[in-house]
Design an enzyme around this catalytic site. Structure first.
Site, PDB file in Angstrom:
ATOM      1  N   ASP A  44       0.838  -1.198   0.000  1.00 51.98           N
ATOM      2  CA  ASP A  44       0.000   0.000   0.000  1.00 51.98           C
ATOM      3  C   ASP A  44       0.876   1.251   0.000  1.00 51.98           C
ATOM      4  OD1 ASP A  44      -2.542   1.480   0.338  1.00 51.98           O
ATOM      5  OD2 ASP A  44      -1.765   1.914   2.328  1.00 51.98           O
ATOM      6  N   GLU A 116      -2.006  -5.444  -3.369  1.00 50.67           N
ATOM      7  CA  GLU A 116      -1.035  -4.671  -2.582  1.00 50.67           C
ATOM      8  C   GLU A 116       0.065  -5.590  -2.047  1.00 50.67           C
ATOM      9  OE1 GLU A 116      -3.751  -1.046  -0.745  1.00 50.67           O
ATOM     10  OE2 GLU A 116      -3.710  -2.973   0.288  1.00 50.67           O
TER      11      GLU A 116
END
Length: 223
Positions: A44, A116
């Protein structure tokens, strides 16, 4: 194994350490000693940096506020799930039987988290340049028109203009609750008009939840 080979082919990167890739694809529902949550956290942050850098270079005359809106339109669950679908990540995620039977392989939240985590895994094994190469290619495949008019839809402003003109009032947004771990907080927002609740939405930021609630309210008003 075939699914992993296909994923790496679509990714354009072959992992030397397949255990790292397997960890990136392991959902917590499996109850194994490991899951993809830590790699998801890292991925992320890496994607946030890469997309921010990409937009900074692409839009040399765009101000900070507009670039932030563009980044928010690309760095979110919906966008990452879209890129995960391009990579067919859903076919490779390790899930509990119950989660798989509950449509887990198609859930945007699970796809986004796994995407992610895979980006975090690539970063650990091959570094930032390789992740940047992969991420930018995926961005441009999944979003061929990366510009303000195509990506940023300001539903709050549109709704405010309509309600002010027709009702003489503007919407208010109330935080109903926030939940989830610190690195993956979710926020539930209620939209009210004249103290009456019109819509609710949940998202990874208060602003995104407000926009989603405004979009729902606009759709209701069109009916």
């Amino acid at each position: 194994m075939k699914n992993l080979e296909n994923l790496q082919k679509l990714l354009g990167y072959e992992f030397k350490n397949t255990k790292l890739l397997n960890e990136a694809l392991t959902h917590k529902s499996t109850k194994l000693p490991y899951s993809n949550e830590r790699l998801e956290f890292l991925g992320d942050a890496v994607m946030d940096l890469i997309v921010g850098e990409y937009l900074f270079k692409k839009f040399s005359k765009t101000n900070e506020g507009d670039m932030s809106k563009l980044r928010a339109a690309l760095v979110n669950e919906k966008s990452f799930a879209n890129m995960a679908r391009h990579l067919q990540i859903g076919e490779s995620i390790h899930l509990s039987t119950a989660e798989a039977n509950n449509g887990g392989r198609e859930k945007a939240s699970l796809l986004s988290d796994a995407f992610e985590a895979v980006m975090g895994a690539v970063y650990l094994e091959a570094g930032l340049d390789k992740v940047r190469e992969i991420a930018v290619r995926l961005l441009e495949i999944c979003y061929p028109k990366i510009d303000f008019s195509h990506l940023v839809k300001d539903y709050k402003t549109a709704l405010q203009e309509i309600t002010q003109a027709s009702l003489g009032t503007t919407p208010t947004y109330e935080l109903v609750r926030s939940f989830g771990p610190d690195h993956k907080k979710e926020f539930e927002i209620a939209l009210l008009l004249n103290d009456k609740e019109i819509s609710r939405a949940i998202a990874n930021s208060k602003k995104e939840a407000q926009q989603m609630a405004a979009k729902i309210a606009l759709e209701k008003m069109k009916k």
